[in-house]
Design an enzyme around this catalytic site. Structure first.
Site, PDB file in Angstrom:
ATOM      1  N   TYR A 142     -35.467   8.398  12.821  1.00  0.00           N
ATOM      2  CA  TYR A 142     -34.947   7.068  13.138  1.00  0.00           C
ATOM      3  C   TYR A 142     -35.553   6.056  12.170  1.00  0.00           C
ATOM      4  O   TYR A 142     -36.673   6.200  11.700  1.00  0.00           O
ATOM      5  CB  TYR A 142     -35.255   6.665  14.579  1.00  0.00           C
ATOM      6  CG  TYR A 142     -36.728   6.601  14.913  1.00  0.00           C
ATOM      7  CD1 TYR A 142     -37.440   5.405  14.819  1.00  0.00           C
ATOM      8  CD2 TYR A 142     -37.417   7.741  15.333  1.00  0.00           C
ATOM      9  CE1 TYR A 142     -38.789   5.334  15.137  1.00  0.00           C
ATOM     10  CE2 TYR A 142     -38.761   7.683  15.646  1.00  0.00           C
ATOM     11  CZ  TYR A 142     -39.444   6.490  15.555  1.00  0.00           C
ATOM     12  OH  TYR A 142     -40.784   6.437  15.858  1.00  0.00           O
ATOM     13  N   HIS A 147     -52.292   1.810  18.522  1.00  0.00           N
ATOM     14  CA  HIS A 147     -51.144   2.697  18.342  1.00  0.00           C
ATOM     15  C   HIS A 147     -51.614   4.097  17.953  1.00  0.00           C
ATOM     16  O   HIS A 147     -51.096   5.112  18.446  1.00  0.00           O
ATOM     17  CB  HIS A 147     -50.243   2.112  17.248  1.00  0.00           C
ATOM     18  CG  HIS A 147     -48.793   2.391  17.445  1.00  0.00           C
ATOM     19  ND1 HIS A 147     -48.099   2.062  18.575  1.00  0.00           N
ATOM     20  CD2 HIS A 147     -47.893   2.984  16.613  1.00  0.00           C
ATOM     21  CE1 HIS A 147     -46.826   2.412  18.448  1.00  0.00           C
ATOM     22  NE2 HIS A 147     -46.680   2.985  17.262  1.00  0.00           N
TER      23      HIS A 147
END
Length: 682
Positions: free
Chosen positions: A154, A181
């Site tokens: 993606y 993250h």
């Protein structure tokens, strides 16, 4: 106004994600020869790309995409933008490209950026090139596409809304988000691998994220967890997601036929033992610099680190390693329909195979050692001949057989060899199943031609189709005789005249054999005259008189070989005019075999004759054996011919399957100058 400095970056290989939609209707409607040419062209291109034959370094992979957005995804990594552009253009030049449309694409370059302090040391040149950090970053820039089953790709960008502008944040705050993250990504080390590519100025989004995993739920769990992290929830925008399964270019035909790919793994999916899966995971993780942790931001495509040496860009998902989970189980028993996303229903490739009658089918199977006890009445047989050693195609056939075994109609599929000829033999209970199977069998590399036929009631015939064996130990050609066997009309007519004819399997010649009671010297002269006439024709191979090596026998045979059946048919008219031609008198009825031509090395000629005598003594003691004669060409004593007669085929086969025969065959390999031409029944 204070100007914000972006973090440093380093770029590596250029990447192209080339997404294609197949025009299934056009593909189904195209003539078989057009599809075959297109498929061959595509497989050649894709195989060449995966082998990186076009560049000094890089990677390529092919994926079957699930869903409406695309059917296929080609991923190319090359050192230059020109190289990936050339690959895109080369694919468009293939015949197969006419059946596809480029539904989407993504152009980018592998990237590492310096958010952590250690990463900035790398960009500032403060670390050695052979340091672990430098090697790790280089592996990020020059990644190896893993063998994981699934892929998720993606594009994404960082948000630039007035109240949520990633690029307005101070560096320290962005670095803190990246660290958080990365903490999530570390939890998926060993399950998901990733490749981050930058696309600012190259495509509509800022980064491309490619994730690989053997278990797609690991990808789902990773991304779901990251959605709750502020770096995603506040500052990330995502493009379309493409998910697919990797398969080798050679399986493109199976994919287009609606079959499970990769073909070699389909039947094994979900069946591997825990140990096998762990071994696979270990192999998938090999060569990753020995790092077992993760980066501050997440994993790269080649391993991970436990310190803060990250050089990751602000992408959404960051993990590394291959899963040790089982592969997806595929139910191949279900039927595809036209409603299944426009994909074609499972169907066999149309193949121009030689059609055999029942007797020829039985004979051909016997040539390769497949006998009635292994199949049943009404089965359908396929024989695909290959210009390759049997060992070279065993693995591929094993993979196909694993798939075939899912079907109740599958009887057997195996690789066989006969006198130097390799073939894949496959038997099915229904013709429709055989129609499907032959498309995959003829896709095997090296297969050059195929034959097929129904076995009728042959499987119930008592002893029919057992075949013969040659002196080199392989099953060989057979021409069945007897009241319960229907031969070709020409062979029946010739047999009435005492001439036995046929084209032995694996040979490109047509053989004629007859026996004569005439004086051998008279026969020599007659045959010499015939041979002078035959030699005027390019189709003539050989005509010779053979006499019994034993002094106490008067067996004499004439053998004539031709390139074409029509030429052999014509020659038979002349041969039947030879003096003293006899059919099979009553004392010679039964089951007969003829083995030609054993070209013996001159130094072993006497030993060959002596050994034949010893074998003859053993044969004399066997039930069902009537006689066996060793004949030699009257003009070349090293050219031998063996003729045997038995009460029934079962008696002959009992000998050919015996240890004594195998021992003789093994010895024969040492003394013969060439392989026997063929063996057939008289």
């Amino acid at each position: 106004m204070v100007r914000r400095e972006p973090p440093q970056t380093e770029e590596g290989w250029y990447a192209l994600h080339d997404l294609r939609t197949v025009d299934w209707e056009a593909w189904r409607d195209a003539p078989e020869r057009v599809r075959e040419r297109a498929l061959e062209d595509a497989v050649d291109f894709l195989g060449s790309a995966e082998a990186v034959a076009d560049a000094d370094e890089g990677q390529s992979a092919l994926y079957a995409v699930v869903g409406h957005k695309a059917d296929l995804m080609l991923v190319h990594l090359r050192p230059s933008l020109a190289a990936v552009e050339r690959l895109e253009r080369r694919f468009e030049r293939t015949e197969f490209a006419r059946f596809t449309e480029q539904s989407s694409s993504y152009v980018s370059v592998t990237e590492a950026s310096g958010y952590s302090e250690r990463a900035r040391e790398y960009f500032d040149g403060e670390v050695d090139d052979d340091s672990g950090l430098a090697q790790y970053i280089q592996s990020r820039l020059h990644p190896e596409i893993p063998d994981a089953e699934h892929v998720s790709f993606y594009p994404m960008s960082k948000r630039r809304d007035p109240d949520q502008n990633w690029y307005d944040l101070p560096f320290e705050e962005r670095a803190e988000h990246m660290e958080s993250h990365g903490d999530i990504g570390r939890g998926y080390a060993g399950k998901v691998e990733q490749m981050i590519t930058g696309s600012v100025g190259m495509d509509d989004w800022e980064w491309g994220v490619t994730l690989w995993a053997d278990d797609m739920t690991d990808v789902k769990d990773l991304l779901y967890e990251m959605r709750f992290d502020p770096s995603s929830s506040k500052f990330a925008e995502f493009g379309p997601f493409y998910v697919g399964r990797r398969f080798p270019p050679a399986d493109l035909g199976a994919y287009l036929a609606g079959e499970s790919v990769p073909t070699a793994d389909a039947a094994d999916a979900g069946e591997a033992s825990t140990g096998e899966r762990e071994a696979h995971a270990s192999a998938s993780n090999a060569g990753h610099d020995g790092h077992t942790g993760d980066s501050a931001h997440g994993n790269g495509a080649h391993g991970s680190r436990s310190d803060d040496e990250s050089a990751d860009p602000p992408a959404e998902s960051h993990a590394g390693g291959a899963t040790d989970g089982a592969t997806e189980t595929v139910d191949e028993s279900s039927e595809d329909t036209a409603a299944s996303g426009g994909r074609p229903a499972a169907a066999g490739k149309e193949v121009d195979a030689e059609r055999l009658d029942t007797d020829e089918t039985v004979q051909t199977l016997a040539n390769f050692g497949v006998y009635p006890e292994e199949y049943g009445a009404g089965d359908h047989a396929l024989v695909c001949y290959a210009d390759a050693d049997a060992e070279a195609i065993v693995d591929e056939v094993d993979g196909l057989r694993s798939n075939f075994d899912h079907y109740d109609t599958h009887v057997l599929t195996s690789v066989r060899a006969n006198q130097g000829q390799t073939a894949v033999v496959s038997v099915w209970e229904t013709e429709s199943a055989a129609d499907t199977a032959i498309g995959f069998l003829t896709d095997i590399e090296g297969v050059t031609r195929s034959a097929r036929g129904s076995l009728g009631d042959a499987g119930e015939a008592d002893g029919d189709g057992s075949g013969d064996q040659s002196a080199d130990g392989d099953a060989a050609g057979a021409e069945t005789q007897g009241d319960d066997t229907t031969a070709a009309d020409i062979r029946e007519e010739l047999a009435e005249e005492g001439v036995y004819a046929g084209q032995p399997h694996g040979e490109d010649v047509y053989a004629l054999v007859l026996y004569s009671e005439a004086d051998p010297e008279t026969l020599d002269a007659e045959v010499a005259d015939l041979r002078d006439g035959f030699d005027r024709y390019d189709t003539h191979v050989k005509t010779a008189v053979y006499g019994d090596v034993a002094d106490d026998s008067d067996t004499t045979a004439v053998v004539s070989l031709w390139d074409t059946e029509s030429a052999a048919d014509t020659a038979a008219d002349f041969l039947t005019d030879l003096p003293g031609v006899v059919g099979r008198p009553s004392e010679r009825e039964g089951f007969g075999t003829m083995g030609m031509f054993y070209t013996v090395k001159p130094d072993y000629r006497e030993e060959f004759v002596d050994t034949f005598g010893a074998v003859g003594e053993q044969l004399a003691e066997m039930d069902g054996h009537r006689e066996t004669a060793l004949l030699a060409n009257r003009e070349d004593e090293t050219d031998m011919f063996i003729a045997s007669r038995w009460d029934a085929k079962e008696d002959a086969m009992a000998f050919f399957r015996s240890d004594d025969f195998r021992d003789t065959v093994e010895w024969g390999r040492e003394v013969l100058a060439d392989r026997p031409r063929h063996v057939f029944l008289a």
